[in-house]
Structure formats: structure tokens, C-alpha cells
Design a protein around this motif. Structure first.
Motif, PDB file in Angstrom:
ATOM      1  N   UNK A 309       0.608  -1.272   0.037  1.00 46.67           N
ATOM      2  CA  UNK A 309      -0.343  -0.184   0.128  1.00 46.67           C
ATOM      3  C   UNK A 309       0.984   1.234  -0.029  1.00 46.67           C
ATOM      4  N   UNK A 310       0.303   2.220  -0.564  1.00 48.64           N
ATOM      5  CA  UNK A 310       1.863   3.613  -1.425  1.00 48.64           C
ATOM      6  C   UNK A 310       0.757   4.306  -1.076  1.00 48.64           C
ATOM      7  N   UNK A 311       1.429   5.240   0.506  1.00 55.23           N
ATOM      8  CA  UNK A 311       0.301   6.736   1.207  1.00 55.23           C
ATOM      9  C   UNK A 311       0.882   6.945   0.700  1.00 55.23           C
ATOM     10  N   UNK A 312       0.392   8.460   1.108  1.00 49.45           N
ATOM     11  CA  UNK A 312       0.480   9.483   0.213  1.00 49.45           C
ATOM     12  C   UNK A 312       1.576  10.499   0.601  1.00 49.45           C
ATOM     13  N   UNK A 313       2.746  10.682  -0.643  1.00 50.32           N
ATOM     14  CA  UNK A 313       3.858  11.320  -0.109  1.00 50.32           C
ATOM     15  C   UNK A 313       4.129  13.105  -0.800  1.00 50.32           C
ATOM     16  N   UNK A 314       2.786  13.502  -1.508  1.00 51.46           N
ATOM     17  CA  UNK A 314       3.592  14.602  -1.609  1.00 51.46           C
ATOM     18  C   UNK A 314       4.262  15.524  -1.448  1.00 51.46           C
ATOM     19  N   UNK A 315       5.315  16.033  -1.482  1.00 49.23           N
ATOM     20  CA  UNK A 315       5.771  17.218  -0.314  1.00 49.23           C
ATOM     21  C   UNK A 315       4.913  18.425  -0.311  1.00 49.23           C
ATOM     22  N   UNK A 316       3.705  18.536  -1.561  1.00 55.48           N
ATOM     23  CA  UNK A 316       2.959  19.914  -1.138  1.00 55.48           C
ATOM     24  C   UNK A 316       1.696  19.129   0.354  1.00 55.48           C
ATOM     25  N   UNK A 317       1.909  18.091   0.608  1.00 56.02           N
ATOM     26  CA  UNK A 317       0.693  17.372   1.689  1.00 56.02           C
ATOM     27  C   UNK A 317       1.634  18.329   2.814  1.00 56.02           C
ATOM     28  N   UNK A 318       0.297  18.575   3.743  1.00 50.82           N
ATOM     29  CA  UNK A 318      -0.112  19.502   4.450  1.00 50.82           C
ATOM     30  C   UNK A 318       0.743  18.491   5.868  1.00 50.82           C
ATOM     31  N   UNK A 319       1.437  18.738   7.119  1.00 49.05           N
ATOM     32  CA  UNK A 319       1.296  18.212   7.738  1.00 49.05           C
ATOM     33  C   UNK A 319       0.562  17.114   8.658  1.00 49.05           C
ATOM     34  N   UNK A 320      -0.652  17.585   8.874  1.00 48.41           N
ATOM     35  CA  UNK A 320      -1.889  17.646   9.850  1.00 48.41           C
ATOM     36  C   UNK A 320      -2.323  15.963   8.430  1.00 48.41           C
ATOM     37  N   UNK A 321      -2.125  16.509   7.461  1.00 50.23           N
ATOM     38  CA  UNK A 321      -3.136  15.482   6.755  1.00 50.23           C
ATOM     39  C   UNK A 321      -1.873  14.361   7.176  1.00 50.23           C
ATOM     40  N   UNK A 322      -0.385  14.468   6.600  1.00 53.60           N
ATOM     41  CA  UNK A 322       0.039  13.299   7.304  1.00 53.60           C
ATOM     42  C   UNK A 322      -0.214  12.909   8.967  1.00 53.60           C
ATOM     43  N   UNK A 323      -0.134  13.612   9.685  1.00 55.03           N
ATOM     44  CA  UNK A 323      -0.658  12.737  10.992  1.00 55.03           C
ATOM     45  C   UNK A 323      -1.884  12.727  10.773  1.00 55.03           C
ATOM     46  N   UNK A 324      -3.479  13.224   9.918  1.00 53.33           N
ATOM     47  CA  UNK A 324      -4.357  12.307   9.613  1.00 53.33           C
ATOM     48  C   UNK A 324      -3.753  10.861   9.445  1.00 53.33           C
ATOM     49  N   UNK A 325      -3.498  10.496   8.354  1.00 50.40           N
ATOM     50  CA  UNK A 325      -2.951   9.128   7.752  1.00 50.40           C
ATOM     51  C   UNK A 325      -2.639   8.176   8.446  1.00 50.40           C
ATOM     52  N   UNK A 326      -1.129   9.161   9.763  1.00 47.61           N
ATOM     53  CA  UNK A 326      -1.060   7.703  10.933  1.00 47.61           C
ATOM     54  C   UNK A 326      -1.824   7.614  11.135  1.00 47.61           C
ATOM     55  N   UNK A 327      -2.494   8.162  12.083  1.00 46.14           N
ATOM     56  CA  UNK A 327      -3.753   8.416  12.765  1.00 46.14           C
ATOM     57  C   UNK A 327      -4.254   7.333  12.565  1.00 46.14           C
ATOM     58  N   UNK A 328      -5.155   7.674  11.996  1.00 43.52           N
ATOM     59  CA  UNK A 328      -5.601   6.199  10.747  1.00 43.52           C
ATOM     60  C   UNK A 328      -5.974   5.077  10.553  1.00 43.52           C
ATOM     61  N   UNK A 329      -4.766   4.665  10.296  1.00 42.60           N
ATOM     62  CA  UNK A 329      -4.114   3.508  10.108  1.00 42.60           C
ATOM     63  C   UNK A 329      -3.723   2.788  11.847  1.00 42.60           C
ATOM     64  N   UNK A 330      -3.312   3.493  12.599  1.00 40.36           N
ATOM     65  CA  UNK A 330      -3.513   3.151  13.660  1.00 40.36           C
ATOM     66  C   UNK A 330      -4.699   2.558  14.060  1.00 40.36           C
ATOM     67  N   UNK A 331      -5.943   3.810  14.015  1.00 44.34           N
ATOM     68  CA  UNK A 331      -7.295   2.759  14.492  1.00 44.34           C
ATOM     69  C   UNK A 331      -7.462   1.898  13.764  1.00 44.34           C
TER      70      UNK A 331
END
Ligand SMILES: Cc1ncc(COP(=O)(O)O)c(C=O)c1O
Length: 335
Positions: A309-331
């Protein structure tokens, strides 16, 4: 509690365009006003930029990474069988077949190099495939570096193939590709073959040219390449620290000097995770590309790809978005 209302896209070209809009619009209009559409100074400048960045004598701008592989085989006069990994994007194998060669495909647990006419190592997701340790004998090496801009420097192989498909580390506004090489014969051949050997009566070649407009846009983005690479690494680091404790996940290889075209986790629950993230406004991509009935994926590669599974990693992604992706994977794994 982190809250993201809109879908976090795996990759969003509009964001990058908006960020560099003024400069990109300027070169677009400059090219149009000059009428410089085919093989003009912007392509030459791009080739200079790329050769300097990779550390080779030459670069040739082309229409795609697929064409770069195809023309490399032609330039090296490869006619027989060509070794390549099963774990790669379809284009590596397709280009070999379209060049009239026979793919010899090896699985994740081995490498085949005996008796082939050429070898195509592939650097997947920005991780360098260290083919140098193999005693491959005197066969030409064509590196498929379409996913590894920034990781391959001062190469010793015969030719390196690059893609500037919009989602790549350095992305055009459409299709574009290139080769780099230190071999003058390869450079001369591909430079003429991309444009039908127009001034020559020895062969036909084809239309494999890089558009001048794409080159001009890429030249603008070239200035920001160090930033793109650094930002992708920053996001990769965030994923490592956020996800490393989840037992059901296999993390990507943290290799010194690699780049982050993609951050690919593996899990046996891949399909459920993919759906869960989609329902929770996170778009991800599977890194799974079946070949063909004649050349099916080999067992280990097929199993490996089915877990990716490839996660979003575009330079323009906001920190908050990456934190959200991590949170959801943990959930998902704590459910
Ligand atoms: C490993 C690999 N090889 C070849 C290609 C082909 O590049 P292009 O899409 O520019 O033809 C790609 C593009 O995604 C790729 O990832």
C-alpha cells in the motif's frame, strides 16, 4: 482530535501547480509566444540540467520513461533475452517485448543474469537496487531509474532511464522521459532515433521526442528538486516514527541515500486497510501491476505486491494531513 474534511488525495497535481503557478504560467506563455514547440532551447536546457544532476556526460529528452527503455535496447543493439525483475511496473517488461526482445523474468529470491543479452535492474519506489555486487559478465546494463531520481548519481551502467510522468518526483504537465549516459554512441543513436533519424537514411526510428513545453515546465521545477526530495524524506520520516510500532505492518527499507518516490507499507490486511482509509477520506494506492498471461507475475512478487500500500507522500501535503493518515492507520489496527 485531528479532523480532515476533504479527501486526502494520494497525489494532487493542482496543488503543485498552484504553488508554482506564477513561474509555470510565465514559461508557458513565453514558450507559446516564442513558438518554440519542438526540440528547441528548453529541451537542450533540460538535458543539461538532468545530465548535471545525475552526473553523466549526456542526457536526451524523450516522450516517456517507457520509450527511454525501448530506445536504450535499440541503441545497444540488444536482440535476445533481457533479464528483469517480476517486481516492477508493467512498462519495464512491455518495453522489452516491444523492442522485439524476450523478457527473462526473475523472482524476489534470485536474480538471473546468465545467458542474457542485457540486464535491466529496477529501482523501485526510490530504493537503490545494488546490482553491482553481482558478477553479471559483459552484458549491457540499462537501469530503470524511473522511480529513483536523486538516488542514482554518477552511474556506471550503460544507460539510465527516467520518467517525468506527472506523479513522479519531478513531474511534467503530461508525459515526459529521458535517458542519461556516458556513452557517446548511445547518446548519438537515441538523439537521432527519437526524431525518426530524420536527416539520415540508415533507419527509421520514431517519434519519441520530449515536448519543448514540457521541458520548459520541468526546468522551472528543477530548481525545486532539492526541496521536493527533502520534503518527501520528511514525510517518510514521519511515517516511520508514526507507524513503526504496529506489528502487522512491514515498513519499507530505510536505505542510506535512497529517495522517496513512494512510501510503501506491506500488510496481510492490505485490502481491508485500503477500504478503511478510503472510507475515512484517505486515498492510497496498491503497488500491484499484473503483467500478462504469457508473462505472469512470479509467486513471491505476486504475494509481495498483493500486500503493498502506497501512502500519500507529495511534497505539498500538509503536516496535519500526514498526521491524519497515521492516526487512521493506527485506528484501523487498534480496532
Ligand atoms: C519502474 C518504472 N518503469 C517505467 C516506467 C514508465 O515511465 P512512463 O510512464 O514515463 O512511460 C514507470 C512509470 O511509472 C516506472 O515506474
Amino acid at each position: 482530535m485531528l479532523c480532515v474534511e476533504k479527501m486526502i488525495k494520494f497525489w494532487d497535481p493542482v496543488r503543485q501547480y498552484q504553488k508554482y503557478k506564477t513561474e509555470l504560467d510565465d514559461v508557458w506563455f513565453s514558450v507559446m509566444n516564442r513558438g518554440d514547440l519542438i526540440l528547441r532551447e528548453d529541451v537542450e536546457k533540460f538535458e543539461k540540467n538532468l545530465a548535471e544532476f545525475v552526473g553523466t556526460k549526456y542526457a536526451v529528452g524523450l516522450s516517456s520513461g517507457t520509450d527511454a527503455i525501448y530506445l536504450s535496447l535499440k541503441a545497444l543493439g540488444v536482440k535476445g533475452s533481457v533479464a528483469l525483475p517480476s517486481y516492477t511496473f508493467k512498462a519495464t517488461c512491455g518495453a522489452v517485448i516491444n523492442a522485439g526482445c524476450k523478457p527473462v523474468i526473475y523472482d524476489l529470491d534470485r536474480i538471473i543474469y546468465e545467458g542474457v543479452s542485457a540486464f535491466i535492474p529496477v529501482h523501485i519506489a526510490g530504493e537503490v537496487y545494488n546490482f553491482g555486487k553481482y558478477d553479471y559478465g559483459p552484458v549491457p546494463i540499462i537501469e530503470d531509474a524511473c522511480q529513483a531520481l536523486g538516488a542514482i548519481k554518477n552511474p556506471t551502467s550503460d544507460v539510465q532511464c527516467w520518467s517525468f510522468y506527472p506523479a513522479k518526483i519531478l513531474g511534467a504537465a503530461g508525459d515526459a522521459g529521458a535517458i542519461t549516459t556516458n556513452r557517446e554512441d548511445v547518446y548519438e543513436y537515441i538523439k537521432e532515433a527519437r526524431n525518426h533519424f530524420k536527416m539520415d537514411n540508415k533507419d527509421f526510428g520514431g517519434n519519441h521526442r520530449m515536448d519543448n513545453l514540457q521541458a520548459a515546465l520541468l526546468n522551472v521545477k528543477f530548481k525545486y528538486l532539492p526541496h521536493f526530495l527533502a520534503k518527501r524524506k520528511e514525510i517518510a520520516d514521519k511515517y516511520f516514527s508514526g507507524l513503526s510500532r504496529i506489528k502487522e505492518i512491514t515498513l519499507p527499507n530505510f536505505q542510506e541515500g535512497r529517495v522517496w518516490q513512494d512510501w510503501i507499507l506491506r500488510t496481510e490486511k492490505r485490502d481491508e486497510l485500503y477500504e478503511y482509509l478510503k472510507e475515512n477520506n484517505v486515498e492510497t494506492q496498491k503497488n500491484e501491476y499484473p503483467f500478462s498471461p504469457e508473462y505472469p507475475k512470479l509467486p513471491l512478487a505476486a504475494k509481495y505486491e498483493a500486500e503493498t500500500l502506497r501512502l500519500p507522500i507529495q511534497p505539498e501535503h500538509a503536516d496535519q494531513e500526514i498526521d491524519f493518515v497515521i492516526r487512521k492507520i493506527k485506528d484501523f489496527f487498534q480496532k
